[in-house]
Motif scaffolding. Sequence first.
Motif, PDB file in Angstrom:
ATOM      1  N   PHE A 141       4.835  -9.546  -3.344  1.00  0.00           N
ATOM      2  CA  PHE A 141       3.945  -8.400  -3.540  1.00  0.00           C
ATOM      3  C   PHE A 141       2.954  -8.291  -2.392  1.00  0.00           C
ATOM      4  O   PHE A 141       2.718  -7.225  -1.861  1.00  0.00           O
ATOM      5  N   THR A 142       2.368  -9.413  -1.991  1.00  0.00           N
ATOM      6  CA  THR A 142       1.414  -9.408  -0.886  1.00  0.00           C
ATOM      7  C   THR A 142       2.084  -8.961   0.394  1.00  0.00           C
ATOM      8  O   THR A 142       1.517  -8.205   1.169  1.00  0.00           O
ATOM      9  N   GLY A 143       3.294  -9.386   0.631  1.00  0.00           N
ATOM     10  CA  GLY A 143       4.014  -8.999   1.839  1.00  0.00           C
ATOM     11  C   GLY A 143       4.328  -7.524   1.876  1.00  0.00           C
ATOM     12  O   GLY A 143       4.397  -6.914   2.939  1.00  0.00           O
ATOM     13  N   ASN A 144       4.529  -6.911   0.724  1.00  0.00           N
ATOM     14  CA  ASN A 144       4.860  -5.495   0.665  1.00  0.00           C
ATOM     15  C   ASN A 144       3.634  -4.604   0.602  1.00  0.00           C
ATOM     16  O   ASN A 144       3.744  -3.402   0.762  1.00  0.00           O
ATOM     17  N   ALA A 145       2.472  -5.173   0.332  1.00  0.00           N
ATOM     18  CA  ALA A 145       1.260  -4.355   0.268  1.00  0.00           C
ATOM     19  C   ALA A 145       0.942  -3.866   1.677  1.00  0.00           C
ATOM     20  O   ALA A 145       0.831  -4.647   2.602  1.00  0.00           O
ATOM     21  N   LYS A 146       0.830  -2.587   1.808  1.00  0.00           N
ATOM     22  CA  LYS A 146       0.590  -2.007   3.124  1.00  0.00           C
ATOM     23  C   LYS A 146      -0.886  -1.724   3.293  1.00  0.00           C
ATOM     24  O   LYS A 146      -1.538  -1.229   2.405  1.00  0.00           O
ATOM     25  N   ALA A 147      -1.352  -2.042   4.467  1.00  0.00           N
ATOM     26  CA  ALA A 147      -2.735  -1.716   4.785  1.00  0.00           C
ATOM     27  C   ALA A 147      -2.821  -0.223   5.054  1.00  0.00           C
ATOM     28  O   ALA A 147      -1.904   0.391   5.577  1.00  0.00           O
ATOM     29  N   SER A 148      -3.930   0.347   4.679  1.00  0.00           N
ATOM     30  CA  SER A 148      -4.155   1.759   4.932  1.00  0.00           C
ATOM     31  C   SER A 148      -4.430   1.965   6.417  1.00  0.00           C
ATOM     32  O   SER A 148      -4.930   1.071   7.097  1.00  0.00           O
ATOM     33  N   VAL A 149      -4.128   3.141   6.911  1.00  0.00           N
ATOM     34  CA  VAL A 149      -4.358   3.446   8.326  1.00  0.00           C
ATOM     35  C   VAL A 149      -5.839   3.560   8.648  1.00  0.00           C
ATOM     36  O   VAL A 149      -6.207   3.642   9.812  1.00  0.00           O
ATOM     37  N   VAL A 150      -6.686   3.518   7.618  1.00  0.00           N
ATOM     38  CA  VAL A 150      -8.131   3.616   7.847  1.00  0.00           C
ATOM     39  C   VAL A 150      -8.867   2.319   7.509  1.00  0.00           C
ATOM     40  O   VAL A 150     -10.099   2.285   7.543  1.00  0.00           O
ATOM     41  N   ASP A 151      -8.130   1.258   7.197  1.00  0.00           N
ATOM     42  CA  ASP A 151      -8.767   0.007   6.769  1.00  0.00           C
ATOM     43  C   ASP A 151      -9.756  -0.565   7.777  1.00  0.00           C
ATOM     44  O   ASP A 151     -10.732  -1.205   7.395  1.00  0.00           O
ATOM     45  N   ASP A 152      -9.524  -0.352   9.064  1.00  0.00           N
ATOM     46  CA  ASP A 152     -10.403  -0.928  10.071  1.00  0.00           C
ATOM     47  C   ASP A 152     -11.561   0.001  10.449  1.00  0.00           C
ATOM     48  O   ASP A 152     -12.339  -0.305  11.347  1.00  0.00           O
TER      49      ASP A 152
ATOM     50  N   ASP B  25     -12.851   5.964  17.353  1.00  0.00           N
ATOM     51  CA  ASP B  25     -11.704   6.288  16.502  1.00  0.00           C
ATOM     52  C   ASP B  25     -12.239   6.974  15.256  1.00  0.00           C
ATOM     53  O   ASP B  25     -13.232   6.521  14.675  1.00  0.00           O
ATOM     54  N   ARG B  26     -11.586   8.065  14.874  1.00  0.00           N
ATOM     55  CA  ARG B  26     -11.992   8.798  13.679  1.00  0.00           C
ATOM     56  C   ARG B  26     -10.753   9.147  12.868  1.00  0.00           C
ATOM     57  O   ARG B  26      -9.669   9.306  13.425  1.00  0.00           O
ATOM     58  N   ALA B  27     -10.949   9.277  11.577  1.00  0.00           N
ATOM     59  CA  ALA B  27      -9.825   9.643  10.716  1.00  0.00           C
ATOM     60  C   ALA B  27     -10.319  10.518   9.574  1.00  0.00           C
ATOM     61  O   ALA B  27     -11.429  10.352   9.075  1.00  0.00           O
ATOM     62  N   LEU B  28      -9.458  11.439   9.194  1.00  0.00           N
ATOM     63  CA  LEU B  28      -9.708  12.288   8.031  1.00  0.00           C
ATOM     64  C   LEU B  28      -8.512  12.124   7.106  1.00  0.00           C
ATOM     65  O   LEU B  28      -7.372  12.313   7.520  1.00  0.00           O
ATOM     66  N   LYS B  29      -8.793  11.747   5.872  1.00  0.00           N
ATOM     67  CA  LYS B  29      -7.731  11.522   4.884  1.00  0.00           C
ATOM     68  C   LYS B  29      -7.897  12.531   3.759  1.00  0.00           C
ATOM     69  O   LYS B  29      -8.970  12.625   3.162  1.00  0.00           O
TER      70      LYS B  29
ATOM     71  N   PHE C  78       1.736  10.562   6.447  1.00  0.00           N
ATOM     72  CA  PHE C  78       1.962  11.157   5.131  1.00  0.00           C
ATOM     73  C   PHE C  78       2.193  10.009   4.169  1.00  0.00           C
ATOM     74  O   PHE C  78       3.116   9.204   4.360  1.00  0.00           O
ATOM     75  N   ASP C  79       1.351   9.885   3.160  1.00  0.00           N
ATOM     76  CA  ASP C  79       1.403   8.767   2.220  1.00  0.00           C
ATOM     77  C   ASP C  79       1.451   7.435   2.961  1.00  0.00           C
ATOM     78  O   ASP C  79       2.269   6.558   2.658  1.00  0.00           O
ATOM     79  N   GLU C  80       0.604   7.315   3.978  1.00  0.00           N
ATOM     80  CA  GLU C  80       0.408   6.102   4.775  1.00  0.00           C
ATOM     81  C   GLU C  80       1.567   5.788   5.728  1.00  0.00           C
ATOM     82  O   GLU C  80       1.558   4.759   6.390  1.00  0.00           O
ATOM     83  N   LYS C  81       2.559   6.661   5.819  1.00  0.00           N
ATOM     84  CA  LYS C  81       3.671   6.447   6.746  1.00  0.00           C
ATOM     85  C   LYS C  81       3.536   7.409   7.916  1.00  0.00           C
ATOM     86  O   LYS C  81       3.243   8.589   7.724  1.00  0.00           O
ATOM     87  N   PRO C  82       3.763   6.926   9.160  1.00  0.00           N
ATOM     88  CA  PRO C  82       3.623   7.812  10.320  1.00  0.00           C
ATOM     89  C   PRO C  82       4.636   8.952  10.295  1.00  0.00           C
ATOM     90  O   PRO C  82       5.806   8.739   9.978  1.00  0.00           O
ATOM     91  N   ILE C  83       4.158  10.164  10.591  1.00  0.00           N
ATOM     92  CA  ILE C  83       5.067  11.316  10.632  1.00  0.00           C
ATOM     93  C   ILE C  83       5.042  12.026  11.981  1.00  0.00           C
ATOM     94  O   ILE C  83       5.881  12.881  12.231  1.00  0.00           O
ATOM     95  N   GLY C  84       4.102  11.680  12.843  1.00  0.00           N
ATOM     96  CA  GLY C  84       4.091  12.322  14.145  1.00  0.00           C
ATOM     97  C   GLY C  84       2.826  12.064  14.934  1.00  0.00           C
ATOM     98  O   GLY C  84       1.792  11.688  14.387  1.00  0.00           O
ATOM     99  N   THR C  85       2.957  12.274  16.236  1.00  0.00           N
ATOM    100  CA  THR C  85       1.852  12.083  17.171  1.00  0.00           C
ATOM    101  C   THR C  85       1.714  13.331  18.026  1.00  0.00           C
ATOM    102  O   THR C  85       2.716  13.910  18.447  1.00  0.00           O
ATOM    103  N   ILE C  86       0.478  13.717  18.278  1.00  0.00           N
ATOM    104  CA  ILE C  86       0.210  14.845  19.172  1.00  0.00           C
ATOM    105  C   ILE C  86      -0.617  14.307  20.329  1.00  0.00           C
ATOM    106  O   ILE C  86      -1.713  13.783  20.134  1.00  0.00           O
TER     107      ILE C  86
END
Length: 191
Positions: free
Chosen positions: A43-54, A83-87, A151-159
Amino acid sequence: MAYSRNPTQAFKPERGIVRTHQQAKNTLLNFITLSLIFAALLFTGNAKASVVDDLNKRGQGEMSYLFWTLYSAEFYATPTNSDRALKLEYYRAIDSKDLVDATKEQWNKLGYSNNNIQRWLQPLYEMWPNVEAGSTLTIRVTEDNISRFYFDEKPIGTIQDKQFGEAFLAIWLSENTSEPGLRKQLLGLNK
């Protein structure tokens, strides 16, 4: 075949049988313990960190339109804003085309040139999915002004366009935003 037993031995378990029963019990307990440890590690290995955790959360709020609350928004940044993020977490299903069209409308209201808007919209039409209730869409703008969407914590694209990230965040964070109350909440100015 007849079987006979000495009556005095009827209730005396053999020494080997007692040890075997105790060993089986210990083996079962060891198996259960190891299974629980393995499950916890899995379970710990599969827990994904959020893209905003840091990043540090600056503020949050909700976007409503007429009688509907459409999504909740959270703004994150490093202490230096490098670095900035909007979720955004959506409360209802919205077609991707409608999301991009709303983005275009906001950029028009903010006064961006039509050339820039058209250049920025193309990758959004290609990468953004339809959202459902509970879906999250996150943009992270890095120090070098590269914008990454999740999208739902998975990368979907870069600009790569250096102006895009600032323009996208301006929809919520500009002093000229169409939602000044939400802007204040996201920037933590309502404290």
